[in-house]
Enzyme design. Structure first.
Site, PDB file in Angstrom:
ATOM      1  N   HIS A   1      35.185  33.884  42.551  1.00  0.00           N
ATOM      2  CA  HIS A   1      35.974  33.394  41.419  1.00  0.00           C
ATOM      3  C   HIS A   1      35.551  34.089  40.131  1.00  0.00           C
ATOM      4  O   HIS A   1      34.494  34.715  40.073  1.00  0.00           O
ATOM      5  CB  HIS A   1      35.787  31.880  41.266  1.00  0.00           C
ATOM      6  CG  HIS A   1      34.376  31.528  40.886  1.00  0.00           C
ATOM      7  ND1 HIS A   1      33.372  31.424  41.822  1.00  0.00           N
ATOM      8  CD2 HIS A   1      33.801  31.302  39.680  1.00  0.00           C
ATOM      9  CE1 HIS A   1      32.239  31.123  41.205  1.00  0.00           C
ATOM     10  NE2 HIS A   1      32.473  31.059  39.902  1.00  0.00           N
TER      11      HIS A   1
ATOM     12  N   HIS B   1      34.004  38.518  35.337  1.00  0.00           N
ATOM     13  CA  HIS B   1      33.526  39.242  36.518  1.00  0.00           C
ATOM     14  C   HIS B   1      33.572  38.305  37.722  1.00  0.00           C
ATOM     15  O   HIS B   1      33.830  37.111  37.574  1.00  0.00           O
ATOM     16  CB  HIS B   1      32.081  39.715  36.295  1.00  0.00           C
ATOM     17  CG  HIS B   1      31.145  38.557  36.154  1.00  0.00           C
ATOM     18  ND1 HIS B   1      30.905  37.942  34.943  1.00  0.00           N
ATOM     19  CD2 HIS B   1      30.420  37.858  37.073  1.00  0.00           C
ATOM     20  CE1 HIS B   1      30.067  36.930  35.121  1.00  0.00           C
ATOM     21  NE2 HIS B   1      29.757  36.860  36.407  1.00  0.00           N
TER      22      HIS B   1
END
Length: 185
Positions: free
Chosen positions: A128, A42
């Site tokens: 990220h 995620h």
């Protein structure tokens, strides 16, 4: 011990599968202690920590409003990177290209969290996907070699925000507790 919660952008199932294959290809080249389960991949927007029921319900109301103010948008993957000491990085990640829509969404999510009383991280946002944690390899990671392994360059559409609960002793360890679809979904 209370479970912790966070808000994140989920990866579509096809991209979790793509990253699963990718991790299998590179994990022998980058010796980290723990690789993230593909279902747990995620992009974190806000780490909340412990959350009581009242806070959670108030936050859900605000996040529904935030989601209704943001349209779905494309997000592209960029490159590999690390956080922490080069000789012993603690996080190995795959980044995203710069995105005004993502930064605006994150800003609004943060404001909603702060209205409910959360004390959030003040470091600059660096979107990220965490791939692995805790370097255990001999020597250090060479950041010069990372570009040759940064082979995922595709784009996906950000469609929702998810409230996740962390279960430390489970794999996968993140459970979706609520979803907030963006406009267009």
């Amino acid at each position: 011990m209370k479970n912790h919660f966070f808000l994140a952008i989920p990866l579509p199932g096809s991209w979790k599968e793509e990253f699963s294959f990718y991790i299998q290809k590179i994990n022998s080249k980058f010796p980290f202690a723990r690789w993230v389960h593909p279902d747990d991949l995620h992009i974190t927007l806000a780490f909340l920590g412990s959350v009581d029921e009242d806070q959670k319900e108030k936050l859900k109301v605000l996040l529904r409003k935030v989601a209704k103010e943001h349209a779905t948008f494309p997000l592209s993957f960029s490159e590999l990177g690390t956080f922490g000491n080069q000789h012993s990085p603690r996080i190995f990640w795959y980044g995203t290209e710069e995105s005004y829509a993502l930064h605006e969404l994150r800003k609004d999510v943060y404001q909603a969290c702060e209205k409910v009383g959360f004390q959030l991280d003040t470091r600059p946002f660096h979107p990220h996907i965490t791939l692995a944690r805790k370097w255990v390899g001999p020597g250090s990671i060479s950041r010069d070699t990372l570009p040759e392994y940064s082979t995922i360059k595709n784009t996906f559409n950000v469609r929702s925000i998810i409230l996740y609960e962390t279960h430390i002793n489970k794999i996968p360890k993140y459970e979706a507790k609520a979803e907030f679809p963006l406009i267009g979904e």
